[in-house]
Design an enzyme around this catalytic site. Structure first.
Site, PDB file in Angstrom:
ATOM      1  N   GLU A   2     -82.038   8.937 -31.640  1.00 18.45           N
ATOM      2  CA  GLU A   2     -80.985   8.465 -32.533  1.00 18.45           C
ATOM      3  C   GLU A   2     -79.633   8.379 -31.820  1.00 18.45           C
ATOM      4  O   GLU A   2     -78.610   8.813 -32.336  1.00 18.45           O
ATOM      5  CB  GLU A   2     -80.879   9.371 -33.774  1.00 18.45           C
ATOM      6  CG  GLU A   2     -82.168   9.378 -34.581  1.00 18.45           C
ATOM      7  CD  GLU A   2     -82.070  10.143 -35.908  1.00 18.45           C
ATOM      8  OE1 GLU A   2     -82.590   9.629 -36.892  1.00 18.45           O
ATOM      9  OE2 GLU A   2     -81.483  11.233 -35.939  1.00 18.45           O
ATOM     10  N   ASP A  21     -90.430  12.482 -40.502  1.00 20.45           N
ATOM     11  CA  ASP A  21     -89.118  13.084 -40.728  1.00 20.45           C
ATOM     12  C   ASP A  21     -89.010  13.847 -42.045  1.00 20.45           C
ATOM     13  O   ASP A  21     -88.333  13.385 -42.957  1.00 20.45           O
ATOM     14  CB  ASP A  21     -88.035  11.995 -40.676  1.00 20.45           C
ATOM     15  CG  ASP A  21     -86.631  12.584 -40.586  1.00 20.45           C
ATOM     16  OD1 ASP A  21     -86.510  13.772 -40.249  1.00 20.45           O
ATOM     17  OD2 ASP A  21     -85.669  11.851 -40.853  1.00 20.45           O
ATOM     18  N   GLU A  47     -83.299  17.416 -47.737  1.00 19.87           N
ATOM     19  CA  GLU A  47     -82.799  16.061 -47.508  1.00 19.87           C
ATOM     20  C   GLU A  47     -83.584  15.019 -48.309  1.00 19.87           C
ATOM     21  O   GLU A  47     -82.990  14.144 -48.925  1.00 19.87           O
ATOM     22  CB  GLU A  47     -82.872  15.745 -46.013  1.00 19.87           C
ATOM     23  CG  GLU A  47     -82.468  14.318 -45.684  1.00 19.87           C
ATOM     24  CD  GLU A  47     -82.480  14.032 -44.187  1.00 19.87           C
ATOM     25  OE1 GLU A  47     -82.671  14.968 -43.392  1.00 19.87           O
ATOM     26  OE2 GLU A  47     -82.295  12.859 -43.818  1.00 19.87           O
TER      27      GLU A  47
HETATM   28  C1  GCU Z   1     -83.175  13.022 -39.741  1.00 18.08           C
HETATM   29  C2  GCU Z   1     -81.865  13.212 -40.441  1.00 18.08           C
HETATM   30  C3  GCU Z   1     -80.718  13.168 -39.487  1.00 18.08           C
HETATM   31  C4  GCU Z   1     -80.949  14.142 -38.342  1.00 18.08           C
HETATM   32  C5  GCU Z   1     -82.291  13.879 -37.697  1.00 18.08           C
HETATM   33  C6  GCU Z   1     -82.688  14.925 -36.674  1.00 18.08           C
HETATM   34  O1  GCU Z   1     -83.271  11.720 -39.244  1.00 18.08           O
HETATM   35  O2  GCU Z   1     -81.713  12.226 -41.430  1.00 18.08           O
HETATM   36  O3  GCU Z   1     -79.555  13.486 -40.193  1.00 18.08           O
HETATM   37  O4  GCU Z   1     -79.951  14.036 -37.395  1.00 18.08           O
HETATM   38  O5  GCU Z   1     -83.293  13.918 -38.687  1.00 18.08           O
HETATM   39  O6  GCU Z   1     -83.543  15.730 -36.996  1.00 18.08           O
HETATM   40  O7  GCU Z   1     -82.182  14.927 -35.563  1.00 18.08           O
END
Ligand code: GCU
Length: 651
Positions: free
Chosen positions: A269, A343, A371
């Site tokens: 990400e 996730d 979440e």
């Molecule tokens: C999910 C979550 C993010 C978080 C990511 C992670 O995608 O929505 O907010 O940063 O997990 O575990 O790194």
């Protein structure tokens, strides 16, 4: 903050502080900061018992005569036993370290608070998983990523000078359930957290937590040598980079001698990582591990690698990248794997990496914060989710469960500055259940629910039975109204709260819910068999063989692994569509049932906690309907099928 009230949930499962000394007789042959806390805990809430309680480590001279064998307890395990010292009966709480005695004291309290007798008490217990950590996704600006209980507990503005007494309360609560480490900051890390001012603040917290047996960890941003050190690169193979991290580790350990180590999210990400330089995850992790090694620290390297490198099936990425690295990680590296391959969905099959990296230490990462399960408002007891994952057979070695593969376990914390810490009373149960299962994954989530209820609401049997029944149906209700039969990730992107299965226009394919359900006029579900992405090939052969065919796939994972016609015949004879509608309806009905159950407790639970829970269940009931109606309306726009007879039409 407003003034404390006895029933506002601040005391968590430990209850409100008693106003007067309890009269229990506590003996402490040798004092230490940790043993003193254990004694204070008993003095504050243990009632007078027929025998005195002695808190002593196993090497205390008083105990030599008893000839206790405490080897199996390890460093943290405890023994509570009625013994004779001189001629007196004594309830001995012992272990091989001060923190073991502290854990024993909390265990004794749980026992007594649950109304159990201490006559001939004999309890021995040692943790199954050595590192039991909370992961705070707390940002330096005070916000919490995916946190629903207010701002971060850590007040970086007033630390290190002011140590809010709440930090001590936090550590006490964690120690009471055996948590022994906490990562203070978000996995989406800022390099600033490793600068001298922040390290001084982290050190102040570490000082508060230490007597409670809790070590501090920090997330490390992989590009920190560039951002803080002025280097041109963060390539883990560059000696200047390694030297920068070594110096940083030395600096940290001067301030925090028992620093736990680094948690790292790399090449996921948008986070920087070794892959930016053509190096592997092992190269990156091992370089950091070398910096921590002289001080005894650990690197927790996350396997949650979510990038656009392989858009064919997001569920396969972690295994594809990490499985080939088995055996290549240093022994003070732990690869931290989310419980499922995507996730933190309300239900996922377990991650295929568990059991598949026998030469690598693994951690399981769970989300305690909800979440994807309705944030702080929806009631969803996660004990069954944790238990389901921990108890799953990996198929990689005979009888091996996921729990048996773990060197560590991490829970993404649901804690914030709300008066009740977790945003709701029932969310406290998820923090509690995480700690209890991390200590003993063999406990059942039902046992933990009962135990939590008794610690939280007292020993009224009707309350215990009703609360436990509500908790045990709650998570499945969320699965049913958000996505039954293994449907997943149908949430509105970004916020992850309400439904959005129709969303299809985001830039990357896997950002769109349509990517996950693949529904059209003919059918629904993600084909992960050999005719599709073949993600099932990442599981052990015996498990993959079962998942290859819809008839042998557990129904709760049906549409996770298969794309099936809407008319696919389900085991009971009805069509898939009809079964789906029934599950959505069931989810809604379950929330109504929880509301009714809670209503029966109005005169038995204190007014403040009763009213908040009641209001939240009302929100949940409305939103369960929203989920059902929006989802069914969308599915019907694709399949043009009528609702089965007897179903209420969407509003
Ligand atoms: C999910 C979550 C993010 C978080 C990511 C992670 O995608 O929505 O907010 O940063 O997990 O575990 O790194």
């Amino acid at each position: 903050t407003y003034p404390a009230r006895a029933d506002d949930g601040y005391g968590l499962w430990l209850g409100p502080a008693a106003d007067t000394a309890t009269g229990a007789e506590i003996e402490v042959p040798r004092r230490s900061p940790t043993i003193d806390r254990a004694a204070a805990e008993l003095r504050r809430s243990l009632p007078h018992l027929p025998a005195a309680v002695m808190l002593a480590t196993s090497n205390a001279s008083h105990l030599v005569m008893l000839d206790l064998d405490t080897r199996a307890l390890g460093h943290e395990g405890y023994l509570i036993r009625e013994v004779k010292i001189g001629n007196r009966p004594v309830i001995l709480v012992t272990g091989n370290s001060d923190v073991a005695v502290l854990y024993g004291a909390f265990s004794l309290l749980r026992h007594v608070r649950a109304g159990e007798s201490t006559a001939a008490i004999n309890i021995a217990s040692a943790p199954a998983i050595p590192l039991r950590l909370l992961n705070h996704w707390d940002n330096l600006d005070g916000s919490v990523e995916r946190g629903y209980a207010g701002q971060s507990l850590w007040d970086w503005w007033t630390l290190p000078d002011f140590k809010d007494p709440r930090y001590d309360d936090y550590a006490r609560a964690n120690a009471s359930i055996g948590i022994n480490g906490t990562v203070l900051n978000n996995v989406n890390a800022k390099a600033e957290s490793l600068t001298a001012p922040y390290l001084a603040r982290a050190a102040a917290l570490a000082d508060v937590f230490r007597p409670w047996g809790i070590r501090v960890y920090l997330t490390a941003r992989f590009s920190a040598p560039i951002e803080l050190g002025g280097l041109k690169t963060a390539d883990p193979r560059d000696p200047a980079v390694a030297a920068w991290w070594q110096a940083k580790a030395d600096e940290i350990y001067r301030l925090i001698p028992d620093f736990g180590g680094f948690l790292v999210k790399a090449n996921s990400e948008g986070q920087p990582g070794p892959r930016d330089y053509g190096a592997s995850h092992a190269d990156g992790a091992n370089m950091l591990a070398a910096a921590l090694r002289p001080h005894g620290g650990t690197v927790l390297w996350r396997a949650f690698v979510y990038a656009d490198t392989d858009p064919t099936d997001r569920a396969k990425q972690a295994y594809s990248e990490f499985r080939p690295l088995d055996g290549k990680f240093a022994d003070n590296v732990i690869v931290q794997v989310k419980n499922g391959p995507i996730d933190f969905q309300p239900r996922e099959p377990v991650h295929p990496l568990f059991g598949a990296m026998p030469r690598t230490r693994l951690a399981a990462e769970f989300q305690i914060t909800k979440e994807y399960l309705g944030f702080a408002t929806h009631l969803a007891y996660l004990g069954p989710l944790f238990e389901e994952a921990l108890d799953t057979q990996t198929g990689q070695a005979r009888g091996q469960t996921v729990a048996a593969t773990l060197g560590a376990i991490s829970g993404v914390a649901n804690i914030g500055r709300d008066r009740d810490w977790a945003g709701s009373t029932f969310n406290q149960a998820n923090w509690y259940a995480f700690g209890r299962l991390a200590w003993d994954p063999k406990l059942s989530s039902q046992t933990i629910a009962r135990e939590w209820s008794r610690q939280t609401f007292g020993n009224d049997a009707q309350v215990t039975d009703t609360v436990t029944a509500m908790m045990l149906r709650s998570r499945e209700a969320v699965v049913d109204y958000t996505g039954p039969f293994g449907l997943a990730h149908l949430f509105g992107p970004d916020h992850h709260y309400g439904p959005g299965p129709w969303i299809a226009d985001l830039k990357r394919p896997e950002w769109n819910p349509v990517y996950y359900h693949r529904a059209d006029s003919d059918g629904i579900g993600f084909d992960r068999t050999a005719s599709g992405s073949n993600a099932i090939g990442q599981y052990a052969p015996t498990i993959a063989a079962r998942l290859a065919r819809p008839e042998t796939t557990p129904p709760q994972f049906l549409l996770w692994f298969h794309h099936l016609p809407w008319t696919y015949p389900m085991p009971g004879g009805e069509t898939l569509w009809s079964a789906m509608v029934r599950r959505y309806d069931h989810g809604v009905a379950e929330v109504e049932a929880m509301r009714k159950q809670w209503a029966t407790l109005k005169s038995r639970v204190d007014a403040e906690r009763w009213a908040k829970t009641d209001a939240y269940l009302g929100i949940q009931a409305r939103e369960a309907r929203w989920w059902r109606d929006a989802s069914l309306t969308y599915w019907m726009s694709l399949n043009h099928l009528p609702l089965p007879a007897g179903s209420p039409p969407p509003a």
